[in-house]
Design a protein around this motif. Structure first.
Motif, PDB file in Angstrom:
ATOM      1  N   PHE A  18       2.561   8.446   2.157  1.00 17.71           N
ATOM      2  CA  PHE A  18       3.614   7.286   1.860  1.00 17.71           C
ATOM      3  C   PHE A  18       3.674   6.109   2.981  1.00 17.71           C
ATOM      4  CE2 PHE A  18       8.172   5.898   1.747  1.00 17.71           C
ATOM      5  CZ  PHE A  18       8.258   5.229   0.318  1.00 17.71           C
ATOM      6  N   THR A  19       3.492   6.726   4.281  1.00 24.93           N
ATOM      7  CA  THR A  19       3.872   5.726   5.210  1.00 24.93           C
ATOM      8  C   THR A  19       2.570   5.226   5.764  1.00 24.93           C
ATOM      9  OG1 THR A  19       3.563   7.637   6.793  1.00 24.93           O
ATOM     10  CG2 THR A  19       5.841   7.054   5.950  1.00 24.93           C
ATOM     11  N   ASN A  20       1.448   5.442   5.090  1.00 24.85           N
ATOM     12  CA  ASN A  20       0.160   4.867   5.407  1.00 24.85           C
ATOM     13  C   ASN A  20       0.027   3.391   5.426  1.00 24.85           C
ATOM     14  OD1 ASN A  20      -2.493   3.762   5.964  1.00 24.85           O
ATOM     15  ND2 ASN A  20      -3.329   5.511   4.577  1.00 24.85           N
ATOM     16  N   HIS A  21       0.103   2.595   6.550  1.00 28.30           N
ATOM     17  CA  HIS A  21       0.248   0.867   6.471  1.00 28.30           C
ATOM     18  C   HIS A  21      -0.927   0.400   6.114  1.00 28.30           C
ATOM     19  CE1 HIS A  21       4.322   0.859   8.614  1.00 28.30           C
ATOM     20  NE2 HIS A  21       3.949   1.849   9.125  1.00 28.30           N
ATOM     21  N   GLU A  22      -1.985   1.078   6.031  1.00 33.71           N
ATOM     22  CA  GLU A  22      -3.179   0.370   5.388  1.00 33.71           C
ATOM     23  C   GLU A  22      -3.264   0.303   3.843  1.00 33.71           C
ATOM     24  OE1 GLU A  22      -6.415   2.851   6.685  1.00 33.71           O
ATOM     25  OE2 GLU A  22      -6.271   2.521   8.881  1.00 33.71           O
ATOM     26  N   LEU A  23      -2.387   1.104   3.258  1.00 36.59           N
ATOM     27  CA  LEU A  23      -2.263   0.785   1.773  1.00 36.59           C
ATOM     28  C   LEU A  23      -1.443  -0.409   1.284  1.00 36.59           C
ATOM     29  CD1 LEU A  23      -1.670   4.713   0.861  1.00 36.59           C
ATOM     30  CD2 LEU A  23      -3.606   3.211   0.696  1.00 36.59           C
ATOM     31  N   GLN A  24      -0.545  -0.967   2.438  1.00 39.11           N
ATOM     32  CA  GLN A  24       0.675  -1.967   2.045  1.00 39.11           C
ATOM     33  C   GLN A  24      -0.044  -3.253   1.508  1.00 39.11           C
ATOM     34  OE1 GLN A  24       3.799  -2.499   4.823  1.00 39.11           O
ATOM     35  NE2 GLN A  24       3.436  -0.140   5.535  1.00 39.11           N
ATOM     36  N   HIS A 303      10.562  -4.242   2.349  1.00 41.15           N
ATOM     37  CA  HIS A 303       9.099  -4.220   2.099  1.00 41.15           C
ATOM     38  C   HIS A 303       8.789  -2.788   2.965  1.00 41.15           C
ATOM     39  CE1 HIS A 303       4.944  -4.789   1.366  1.00 41.15           C
ATOM     40  NE2 HIS A 303       4.604  -4.912   2.549  1.00 41.15           N
ATOM     41  N   GLY A 304       8.014  -1.924   2.513  1.00 45.31           N
ATOM     42  CA  GLY A 304       7.290  -1.007   3.150  1.00 45.31           C
ATOM     43  C   GLY A 304       8.122   0.283   3.193  1.00 45.31           C
ATOM     44  N   PRO A 305       7.269   1.140   3.869  1.00 46.87           N
ATOM     45  CA  PRO A 305       8.074   2.826   3.879  1.00 46.87           C
ATOM     46  C   PRO A 305       9.570   2.686   4.284  1.00 46.87           C
ATOM     47  CG  PRO A 305       6.619   2.441   5.626  1.00 46.87           C
ATOM     48  CD  PRO A 305       6.493   1.436   4.928  1.00 46.87           C
ATOM     49  N   GLU A 306       9.951   1.920   5.077  1.00 42.92           N
ATOM     50  CA  GLU A 306      11.402   1.884   5.347  1.00 42.92           C
ATOM     51  C   GLU A 306      12.346   1.300   4.282  1.00 42.92           C
ATOM     52  OE1 GLU A 306      12.155   3.880   7.735  1.00 42.92           O
ATOM     53  OE2 GLU A 306      10.170   3.814   8.450  1.00 42.92           O
ATOM     54  N   GLY A 307      11.922   0.687   3.141  1.00 39.83           N
ATOM     55  CA  GLY A 307      12.560   0.108   2.048  1.00 39.83           C
ATOM     56  C   GLY A 307      12.310   0.985   0.850  1.00 39.83           C
ATOM     57  N   LEU A 363       3.427  12.164 -22.426  1.00 35.17           N
ATOM     58  CA  LEU A 363       2.728  12.843 -21.168  1.00 35.17           C
ATOM     59  C   LEU A 363       2.900  11.887 -19.898  1.00 35.17           C
ATOM     60  CD1 LEU A 363       1.791  15.495 -19.363  1.00 35.17           C
ATOM     61  CD2 LEU A 363      -0.320  14.749 -20.359  1.00 35.17           C
ATOM     62  N   GLY A 364       3.571  12.024 -18.880  1.00 34.83           N
ATOM     63  CA  GLY A 364       3.289  11.439 -17.668  1.00 34.83           C
ATOM     64  C   GLY A 364       2.983  12.227 -16.532  1.00 34.83           C
ATOM     65  N   GLY A 365       2.404  11.426 -15.323  1.00 34.62           N
ATOM     66  CA  GLY A 365       2.090  12.271 -14.292  1.00 34.62           C
ATOM     67  C   GLY A 365       0.433  11.939 -14.030  1.00 34.62           C
ATOM     68  N   GLY A 366      -0.026  12.849 -13.309  1.00 38.31           N
ATOM     69  CA  GLY A 366      -1.593  12.666 -13.106  1.00 38.31           C
ATOM     70  C   GLY A 366      -1.819  12.099 -11.538  1.00 38.31           C
ATOM     71  N   ARG A 367      -0.741  11.579 -10.802  1.00 41.28           N
ATOM     72  CA  ARG A 367      -0.737  10.889  -9.559  1.00 41.28           C
ATOM     73  C   ARG A 367      -1.482  11.890  -8.361  1.00 41.28           C
ATOM     74  NH1 ARG A 367       2.844   8.716  -6.172  1.00 41.28           N
ATOM     75  NH2 ARG A 367       4.436  10.393  -6.838  1.00 41.28           N
ATOM     76  N   GLY A 368      -1.548  12.952  -8.707  1.00 38.27           N
ATOM     77  CA  GLY A 368      -2.251  13.877  -7.859  1.00 38.27           C
ATOM     78  C   GLY A 368      -3.804  13.788  -7.799  1.00 38.27           C
ATOM     79  N   ALA A 369      -4.388  13.132  -8.691  1.00 37.25           N
ATOM     80  CA  ALA A 369      -5.629  12.936  -8.848  1.00 37.25           C
ATOM     81  C   ALA A 369      -6.065  11.699  -8.229  1.00 37.25           C
ATOM     82  CB  ALA A 369      -6.168  12.933 -10.317  1.00 37.25           C
ATOM     83  N   ALA A 370      -5.098  10.746  -7.887  1.00 33.89           N
ATOM     84  CA  ALA A 370      -5.441   9.462  -7.266  1.00 33.89           C
ATOM     85  C   ALA A 370      -5.244   9.569  -5.733  1.00 33.89           C
ATOM     86  CB  ALA A 370      -4.337   8.495  -7.977  1.00 33.89           C
ATOM     87  N   SER A 371      -5.644  10.681  -5.027  1.00 38.07           N
ATOM     88  CA  SER A 371      -5.587  10.838  -3.743  1.00 38.07           C
ATOM     89  C   SER A 371      -6.705   9.985  -3.008  1.00 38.07           C
ATOM     90  CB  SER A 371      -5.364  12.174  -3.226  1.00 38.07           C
ATOM     91  OG  SER A 371      -6.664  12.715  -3.511  1.00 38.07           O
ATOM     92  N   PRO A 372      -6.730   9.449  -1.811  1.00 38.65           N
ATOM     93  CA  PRO A 372      -5.619   9.681  -0.899  1.00 38.65           C
ATOM     94  C   PRO A 372      -4.544   8.692  -1.112  1.00 38.65           C
ATOM     95  CG  PRO A 372      -7.344   8.335   0.123  1.00 38.65           C
ATOM     96  CD  PRO A 372      -8.034   8.764  -1.396  1.00 38.65           C
ATOM     97  N   GLY A 373      -4.640   7.713  -1.815  1.00 38.38           N
ATOM     98  CA  GLY A 373      -3.279   6.595  -1.994  1.00 38.38           C
ATOM     99  C   GLY A 373      -2.309   7.034  -3.061  1.00 38.38           C
ATOM    100  N   PHE A 374      -2.541   8.124  -3.860  1.00 38.31           N
ATOM    101  CA  PHE A 374      -1.360   8.414  -4.708  1.00 38.31           C
ATOM    102  C   PHE A 374      -0.543   7.336  -5.458  1.00 38.31           C
ATOM    103  CE2 PHE A 374      -2.219  11.697  -1.804  1.00 38.31           C
ATOM    104  CZ  PHE A 374      -2.233  13.050  -2.657  1.00 38.31           C
ATOM    105  N   GLU A 375      -1.657   6.295  -5.555  1.00 38.65           N
ATOM    106  CA  GLU A 375      -0.660   5.014  -6.383  1.00 38.65           C
ATOM    107  C   GLU A 375       0.451   4.324  -5.633  1.00 38.65           C
ATOM    108  OE1 GLU A 375      -3.267   4.436  -8.216  1.00 38.65           O
ATOM    109  OE2 GLU A 375      -2.533   4.313 -10.273  1.00 38.65           O
ATOM    110  N   TRP A 376       0.526   4.552  -4.336  1.00 38.98           N
ATOM    111  CA  TRP A 376       1.481   4.058  -3.520  1.00 38.98           C
ATOM    112  C   TRP A 376       1.106   2.432  -3.320  1.00 38.98           C
ATOM    113  CZ3 TRP A 376       4.988   7.316  -3.793  1.00 38.98           C
ATOM    114  CH2 TRP A 376       5.122   8.517  -3.388  1.00 38.98           C
ATOM    115  N   TYR A 377       2.133   1.725  -3.352  1.00 31.91           N
ATOM    116  CA  TYR A 377       1.785   0.125  -3.412  1.00 31.91           C
ATOM    117  C   TYR A 377       1.139  -0.627  -4.479  1.00 31.91           C
ATOM    118  CZ  TYR A 377       3.539   1.496   1.424  1.00 31.91           C
ATOM    119  OH  TYR A 377       4.517   1.881   2.340  1.00 31.91           O
TER     120      TYR A 377
END
Length: 495
Positions: A18-24, A303-307, A363-377
């Motif tokens: 979640f806090t990976n700035h490279e994903l932003q 913007h970002g993990p603090e928001g 059915l919703g979900g499946g984000r666990g298959a989207a590592s390492p970004g997990f669909e963040w950002y």
């Protein structure tokens, strides 16, 4: 034999990412060409393009940005409070929507109305104290009960496709089961109402549901519904009292910027804010940001993990291979909340013969298959993630052998953008940034994938705050509201 065909125990890894700035990525408005959602496109809404053409409203006491469950609920609560006050002066409010009516996360979610009962109670208690942990559950019960009362009072159960099938949490590992029992005992000791929780042991789960995992719990406090239809009815209710609230809606009208007027007064008798759109500008005294994942476009400091971090969720509508008699009507939740579903035999699904006799499962979900970004950002809901889609397509056939056909394509697949926060709790209250004044601007956003059992009540909070400020009254927090939700009580690192 039941198998889980999605990655399990991925919550810690997702939290670390979640806090990976490279994903932003830079903040953005919603894309213009989203995927087709079952809720929005299988039964098109007459509200979709409301106010998208013609003359734009030029002036409003309150401008609400976003037409999902939060924005429309704010209008509903304002109308209701004004009725109770018997205010002699009617107020004006305008809702602005970037795309079609209710086309954001609310129109793309899983359709669940299931309050938390005790899961994660120990973690909440250790981080925030017992009182806050209790309020974390209380607000969800308040939300669900309030929405159900509204539906019952207005006779809307059929119009919103309400199904009261209860809620089942399935534990796929022994560790989850042990943690849940500890949560249950802690919640019970804290005085939470857990008497209606029924524990189902492994043998009974296998006999009743055909699945074989460590255990589950079921509670009657669980419903599902058609989110768009609920929000539509709330809008009609908000608009039905023009003597108290004159309400306008403009879809296809994105807000591109907000300005303060240099010559404005204190906001009570003159306008202090200018809301800019491609169709023109609106002068207003108060703004409510109900844009959830997109809040940082107009509020860059968020913007970002603090928001608030935009996060793409994915949902499929898949036809079962058996009749509804062989499935429950319950809403299900498993794998630390990564997957959630319910079979929904709508009227159109049970007429005729053949496959139409089989319920459609959302059915919703499946984000666990989207590592390492997990669909963040990820703020683009015009596409779906193939890895996530493949995980979802194999999930139900693996979990319920014989009840869902292997390899069958879903009838619909879509994505939607959720707004997550570091605390997994929303920002509720006046917009705040150290050293900067945002007078007249309020926010309720960042539900972290759990908006249906919280947004309606958070909207009630900000509606009452706005009116208290407008009428020069002292605002008092309701007893069910967690203090940490409030923008001015939140940890300073997130403000």
């Amino acid at each position: 034999m039941s198998t889980v065909r999605v990655p399990i125990r991925r919550l810690q890894a997702a939290n670390e990412a979640f806090t990976n700035h490279e994903l932003q990525r830079p903040p953005s408005l919603p894309v213009a060409n989203p995927t087709n959602s079952f809720w929005l496109d299988s039964t098109p809404s007459g509200m979709a393009k409301e106010g998208s053409t013609g003359v734009l409203t030029k002036d409003a006491d309150i401008c609400i940005i976003g037409s999902g469950i939060t924005g429309v609920s704010v209008a509903y609560h304002i109308s209701k409070i004004l009725q109770e006050k018997r205010s002699a002066k009617p107020l004006t409010a305008t809702i602005l929507e970037s795309r079609d009516f209710c086309s954001g996360a609310t129109g793309r979610n899983g359709g669940h109305l299931c309050p938390a009962i005790f899961i994660d109670f120990k973690d909440l208690e250790s981080r925030y104290g017992t009182q806050e942990a209790v309020k974390s559950i209380a607000i969800e019960n308040h939300t669900a009960n309030s929405i159900l009362k509204y539906i019952a009072d207005e006779g809307l159960a059929d119009k919103v496709d309400l199904v009261g099938g209860g809620h089942i949490t399935l534990f796929v590992t022994e560790k989850e089961y042990v943690e849940a029992t500890a949560d249950f005992e802690a919640a019970k000791e804290a005085g939470l109402p857990v008497d209606d929780v029924e524990w189902i042991e492994r043998k009974s789960m296998h006999e009743t549901y055909g699945i074989d995992f460590p255990g589950a719990r079921i509670t009657t406090k669980g419903h599902n519904l058609w989110p768009l239809k609920l929000v539509t009815q709330l809008y009609y209710s908000a608009k039905s009292n023009p003597a108290h609230l004159s309400l306008n809606l403009h879809t296809s009208t994105p807000v591109t910027s907000i300005e303060y007027l240099d010559d404005a007064g204190d906001g009570h008798g003159s306008r202090r804010l200018k809301v800019n759109t491609p169709r023109g500008s609106i002068m207003t005294s108060y703004i409510l940001h109900a844009t959830n994942a997109y809040a940082s476009y107009l509020l860059p400091h968020m913007h970002g993990p603090e928001g608030i971090v935009p996060t793409r969720g994915q949902v499929i509508a898949s036809r079962a291979a058996c009749s509804s008699e062989n499935l429950t009507k319950s809403a299900w939740y498993t794998n630390e909340g990564f997957e959630y579903w319910f079979p929904r035999p709508l009227k159109s699904d049970i007429e005729g013969a053949g496959e139409a006799d089989f319920p459609l499962c959302i059915l919703g979900g499946g984000r666990g298959a989207a590592s390492p970004g997990f669909e963040w950002y990820e703020a683009d809901d015009s596409t779906c993630n193939k890895l996530v889609g493949d995980a979802l397509k194999g999930f139900l056939p693996g979990l319920f052998p014989g009840k869902y056909e292997e390899g069958k394509e879903p009838e619909m697949e879509w994505s939607g953008i959720m707004g997550f926060t570091k605390m997994r709790d929303p920002f509720v209250g006046p917009v705040i940034k150290s050293g900067t004044s945002f007078s007249g601007q309020y926010i309720s956003a960042g539900y972290s994938g759990h908006g249906m059992p919280r947004a309606f009540s958070c909207a009630q909070v900000v509606a009452s705050m706005i009116l208290a400020d407008m009428f020069g009254e002292t605002w008092e927090a309701p007893e069910w509201l967690p203090e940490r939700f409030l923008t001015y009580k939140r940890d300073s690192s997130e403000s």
